[in-house]
Design an enzyme around this catalytic site. Structure first.
Site, PDB file in Angstrom:
ATOM      1  N   HIS A   1       9.138  -3.553   3.528  1.00 35.16           N
ATOM      2  CA  HIS A   1       8.732  -3.750   2.130  1.00 35.16           C
ATOM      3  C   HIS A   1       9.952  -4.092   1.266  1.00 35.16           C
ATOM      4  CE1 HIS A   1       5.542  -0.728   3.456  1.00 35.16           C
ATOM      5  NE2 HIS A   1       4.800  -1.724   3.019  1.00 35.16           N
TER       6      HIS A   1
ATOM      7  N   ALA B   1      11.856  -0.407   5.165  1.00 36.49           N
ATOM      8  CA  ALA B   1      12.773  -1.534   4.978  1.00 36.49           C
ATOM      9  C   ALA B   1      12.067  -2.895   5.003  1.00 36.49           C
ATOM     10  CB  ALA B   1      13.869  -1.484   6.038  1.00 36.49           C
TER      11      ALA B   1
ATOM     12  N   ARG C   1       2.178   2.688   9.294  1.00 37.53           N
ATOM     13  CA  ARG C   1       1.352   3.384  10.281  1.00 37.53           C
ATOM     14  C   ARG C   1       2.163   3.898  11.477  1.00 37.53           C
ATOM     15  NH1 ARG C   1      -2.825  -0.516   8.425  1.00 37.53           N
ATOM     16  NH2 ARG C   1      -4.623   0.707   7.734  1.00 37.53           N
TER      17      ARG C   1
ATOM     18  N   MET D   1       0.840  -1.206   0.000  1.00 39.53           N
ATOM     19  CA  MET D   1       0.000   0.000   0.000  1.00 39.53           C
ATOM     20  C   MET D   1       0.873   1.254   0.000  1.00 39.53           C
ATOM     21  SD  MET D   1      -3.442  -0.863   2.010  1.00 39.53           S
ATOM     22  CE  MET D   1      -2.868  -0.583   3.673  1.00 39.53           C
ATOM     23  N   GLY D   2       2.156   1.107  -0.339  1.00 30.75           N
ATOM     24  CA  GLY D   2       3.034   2.267  -0.436  1.00 30.75           C
ATOM     25  C   GLY D   2       3.535   2.755   0.904  1.00 30.75           C
ATOM     26  N   TYR D   3       4.149   3.949   0.888  1.00 29.76           N
ATOM     27  CA  TYR D   3       4.851   4.519   2.040  1.00 29.76           C
ATOM     28  C   TYR D   3       5.877   3.497   2.521  1.00 29.76           C
ATOM     29  CZ  TYR D   3       5.448   8.224   5.394  1.00 29.76           C
ATOM     30  OH  TYR D   3       5.964   9.280   6.097  1.00 29.76           O
TER      31      TYR D   3
HETATM   32  P1  AMP Z   1       1.407  -2.926   3.518  1.00 26.02           P
HETATM   33  O1  AMP Z   1       1.995  -1.896   2.592  1.00 26.02           O
HETATM   34  O2  AMP Z   1       1.442  -2.536   4.948  1.00 26.02           O
HETATM   35  O3  AMP Z   1       0.077  -3.454   3.043  1.00 26.02           O
HETATM   36  O4  AMP Z   1       2.391  -4.172   3.440  1.00 26.02           O
HETATM   37  C1  AMP Z   1       2.740  -4.765   2.210  1.00 26.02           C
HETATM   38  C2  AMP Z   1       3.500  -6.037   2.469  1.00 26.02           C
HETATM   39  O5  AMP Z   1       4.671  -5.741   3.226  1.00 26.02           O
HETATM   40  C3  AMP Z   1       2.699  -7.060   3.290  1.00 26.02           C
HETATM   41  O6  AMP Z   1       2.967  -8.362   2.805  1.00 26.02           O
HETATM   42  C4  AMP Z   1       3.252  -6.869   4.678  1.00 26.02           C
HETATM   43  O7  AMP Z   1       3.145  -8.016   5.493  1.00 26.02           O
HETATM   44  C5  AMP Z   1       4.703  -6.561   4.375  1.00 26.02           C
HETATM   45  N1  AMP Z   1       5.312  -5.855   5.493  1.00 26.02           N
HETATM   46  C6  AMP Z   1       4.881  -4.704   6.080  1.00 26.02           C
HETATM   47  N2  AMP Z   1       5.667  -4.394   7.134  1.00 26.02           N
HETATM   48  C7  AMP Z   1       6.589  -5.381   7.229  1.00 26.02           C
HETATM   49  C8  AMP Z   1       7.673  -5.642   8.113  1.00 26.02           C
HETATM   50  N3  AMP Z   1       7.966  -4.847   9.127  1.00 26.02           N
HETATM   51  N4  AMP Z   1       8.420  -6.749   7.905  1.00 26.02           N
HETATM   52  C9  AMP Z   1       8.133  -7.579   6.876  1.00 26.02           C
HETATM   53  N5  AMP Z   1       7.143  -7.397   6.010  1.00 26.02           N
HETATM   54  C10 AMP Z   1       6.375  -6.317   6.175  1.00 26.02           C
END
Ligand code: AMP
Length: 282
Positions: free
Chosen positions: A37, A35, A187, A30-32
């Site tokens: 990601h 490390a 977040r 979802m961007g932003y």
């Molecule tokens: P999001 O952008 O928050 O929807 O996350 C996108 C992907 O990145 C999802 O598969 C999350 O589980 C993964 N992700 C987000 N934060 C972390 C993190 N701290 N460590 C590993 N993977 C992450």
């Protein structure tokens, strides 16, 4: 790096690449980007010829009272870091492009989506499964990388892919943390300085819970109460959404630790709802 903004164009491009015999690894985000990601992109880079990163704040996984409009966004930063990490295609459709006005089809895994985050976010995982299915149908990746930070999400996606015979290998990637132990999350940007200083106690509380289990405390209720006390003492402004001990595959709540279990927690601190989890063993 190619930037593609329409579902039609990404579908066409990925079809061409597959015809050329290329393998594709997808990293939905979802961007932003942080490390966490980037670790998924690194893994994707190792796995396939072509790395596709999607960057889409999916409206259907947010309830009306949630933070869809406030979700942090920095497109230039995201473009720079994805390119640097070796991404071939960044797919960033505008908000309206992914759903028809009369969208009517949902993908759901209710048995795994009811507990944990599903209690306070009852329509969240239906939105996640639906958008991930749409991405799979547009991109046809050989691999798709998801983080263990969102443990319930990863488990649900694995089950969805298994149950629907989706031709993709789901790769679970380790949770990446800040130096002080806080699970990285877009977040975390919502936290004030004061809150940010205290939230590493979520991880510390889970580590202390793990230690308690090692010392012979196997009751889920006692472990959860212990975590609640720890959080109350160390992050006074926090409110625990849940802290549950569950089976690591079925996500069924466990009353007693048998062999291994996952303890997953969600904690509200200020404007943020923070997730973390830990594997515990006897
Ligand atoms: P999001 O952008 O928050 O929807 O996350 C996108 C992907 O990145 C999802 O598969 C999350 O589980 C993964 N992700 C987000 N934060 C972390 C993190 N701290 N460590 C590993 N993977 C992450």
């Amino acid at each position: 790096m190619e930037i593609i903004t329409t579902p039609e164009a990404v579908k066409k491009r990925c079809k061409e690449l597959k015809k050329q015999g290329k393998t594709i690894a997808l990293v939905p985000t979802m961007g932003y980007l942080h490390a966490g990601h980037l670790s998924l992109i690194k893994k994707a880079r190792e796995l396939a010829d072509i790395v596709v990163v999607s960057r889409f704040v999916n409206p259907t996984q947010f309830a009306p009272n949630e933070d869809l409009d406030a979700y942090p966004n920095d497109p230039n930063h995201d473009r720079t870091v994805t390119e640097k990490a070796g991404t071939d295609i960044l797919f960033e459709p505008p908000a309206g492009a992914m759903y028809h006005k009369d969208h009517a089809t949902w993908v759901e895994v209710p048995s795994l989506a009811q507990g944990l985050c599903g209690v306070t976010r009852p329509t969240h995982f239906r939105g996640v499964c639906t958008v991930v299915t749409k991405l799979f149908n547009l991109i046809h990746p050989d691999f798709a990388c998801f983080g263990e930070k969102d443990y319930q999400q990863l488990t649900i996606i694995r089950r969805m892919v298994r149950d629907l015979n989706v031709d993709v290998e789901i790769i679970g990637c380790p949770l990446i943390r800040e130096e002080d132990g806080l699970a990285m999350s877009s977040r975390n940007a919502y936290l004030t300085k004061e809150e940010r200083a205290l939230v590493p106690h979520i991880r510390k509380g889970l580590l202390a819970l793990q230690e308690k289990a090692k010392q012979g405390e196997y009751s889920a209720k006692n472990l959860q109460d212990f975590f609640a006390r720890y959080i109350k003492e160390n992050i006074p402004m926090a409110r625990i959404d849940y802290c549950n001990m569950v089976d690591k595959d079925s996500l069924e709540p466990l009353e007693t630790l048998k062999d291994k279990a996952v303890v997953a927690a969600a904690v509200y601190v200020g404007k943020a709802r923070l997730l973390d989890n830990i594997l515990i063993t006897k």
